[in-house]
Write a protein that holds these residues in place. Structure first.
Motif, mmCIF file in Angstrom:
data_model
loop_
_atom_site.group_PDB
_atom_site.id
_atom_site.type_symbol
_atom_site.label_atom_id
_atom_site.label_comp_id
_atom_site.label_asym_id
_atom_site.label_seq_id
_atom_site.Cartn_x
_atom_site.Cartn_y
_atom_site.Cartn_z
ATOM 1 N N LYS A 1 -0.625 7.543 2.340
ATOM 2 C CA LYS A 1 -1.891 7.521 1.600
ATOM 3 C C LYS A 1 -3.098 7.619 2.519
ATOM 4 C CE LYS A 1 -4.539 4.540 -1.535
ATOM 5 N NZ LYS A 1 -4.531 3.252 -2.275
ATOM 6 N N ASP B 1 -2.372 -2.891 1.069
ATOM 7 C CA ASP B 1 -1.806 -1.807 1.886
ATOM 8 C C ASP B 1 -1.921 -2.062 3.375
ATOM 9 O OD1 ASP B 1 -1.054 -0.329 -0.334
ATOM 10 O OD2 ASP B 1 -2.963 0.732 -0.444
ATOM 11 N N PRO C 1 4.492 4.195 2.096
ATOM 12 C CA PRO C 1 3.508 4.703 1.125
ATOM 13 C C PRO C 1 2.063 4.576 1.611
ATOM 14 C CG PRO C 1 5.195 3.425 0.012
ATOM 15 C CD PRO C 1 5.400 3.209 1.478
#
Length: 312
Positions: A82, A197, A78
């Motif tokens: 992104k 992240d 993810p």
């Protein structure tokens, strides 16, 4: 078809057959010819994306496209989507810590690290003074307060600001309810980093512990010490009724006692301008194909070191 046309077609066809035979013969000779260790000719074959080794052979999936820069680390899918680049997963197994007690009788340093959510990692160092009570309190409860504010706040700088102020209030309540009067004089620095992240790094700090980011082999400061030598810090202390005194070594102290102007705890000095409001800094960790940032180091009083090794 005329006789002239037929003769011309045969001639051209024969030429093409002979040309193919010559080319095939040359290719076979090139394959059998030993490769020289060093080329001096300007006509040497040059590598390209479609001919990676200059051999003239067709490319394969092992040498084409993204496989030229493949990363031998687990990838966070993810975040990679992104941010538009491969983001390696940072493993807590790569966190290392070391502590040296120095000349003190007991070690008042504490550290903590954890996976707070699926996409956020937490790293913290607390350098206690006046006893280990405040450092122990932060070590035990800071993670809890950060999680609570993460549930209602997206901005990591705001999360850390709120967590620092709230844990200081909680420690004050704890000290007033305790029968141990020494808790009022106990305090701690706090240097806390959140990594979201694997690429968004936010650091908050009070006191004189330090966070450093190693970028391309050079140390980059992520925090600034809160000492009475800083004009804005000294002005706040004096405005709140405190004073700055220098010891025999020429080191400034708040009210002649504390070498820092911000901390968690030190409740007896809160009315003199010592605050728990942190300063924060946000940076983007550059990994993926460039992979420039190798580690984060957090240091307290030159005695404590926590190193987080990011994938290389």
């Amino acid at each position: 078809m005329s006789t002239a046309t037929l003769i011309n077609l045969v001639r051209n066809g024969g030429y093409q057959v002979r040309r193919r035979a010559v080319l095939t013969s040359r290719l076979l000779q090139d394959e059998k010819r030993p490769t020289a260790a060093c080329y001096s000719s300007t006509s040497e074959r040059r590598a390209s994306r479609f001919d990676p080794d200059g051999s003239g052979r067709p490319t394969t999936w092992d040498t084409f496209g993204i496989w030229d820069n493949r990363i031998d680390e687990p990838i966070l899918l993810p975040p990679s989507i992104k941010y538009g680049k491969p983001i390696p997963k940072v493993s807590l197994a790569n966190v290392g810590c070391a502590s040296h007690i120095g000349k003190r009788k007991e070690n008042e340093d504490r550290f903590d690290y954890a996976q707070l959510t699926e996409d956020i990692l937490y790293f913290a160092v607390y350098d206690g003074h006046g006893g280990a009570a405040a450092a122990d309190f932060c070590d035990k409860y800071m993670e809890k307060y950060i999680k609570e504010f993460l549930a209602e706040e997206e901005n990591l700088e705001n999360v850390l600001n709120k967590a620092f102020l709230e844990i200081n209030k909680a420690y004050e309540r704890h000290a007033h309810l305790s029968a141990d009067a020494t808790l009022m004089n106990s305090g701690t620095t706090a240097t806390v980093a959140l990594l979201r992240d694997g690429i968004e790094l936010v650091v908050a700090s009070v006191g004189d512990s330090r966070a450093l980011l190693c970028r391309k082999g050079k140390a980059m400061k992520l925090t600034i010490d809160h000492t009475p030598e800083r004009k804005e810090e000294k002005d706040r202390i004096r405005k709140c009724g405190g004073f700055v005194a220098w010891n025999s070594l020429g080191q400034p102290h708040v009210n002649g006692r504390l070498a820092m102007t911000r901390s968690i705890g030190d409740l007896d000095l809160k009315n003199s301008g010592v605050i728990a409001q942190p300063e924060t800094k946000r940076v983007q960790v550059k990994k993926g194909l460039l992979n420039r940032d190798s580690n984060i180091r957090t240091k307290g009083h030159h005695r404590y070191l926590m190193q987080v090794a990011l994938p290389t």
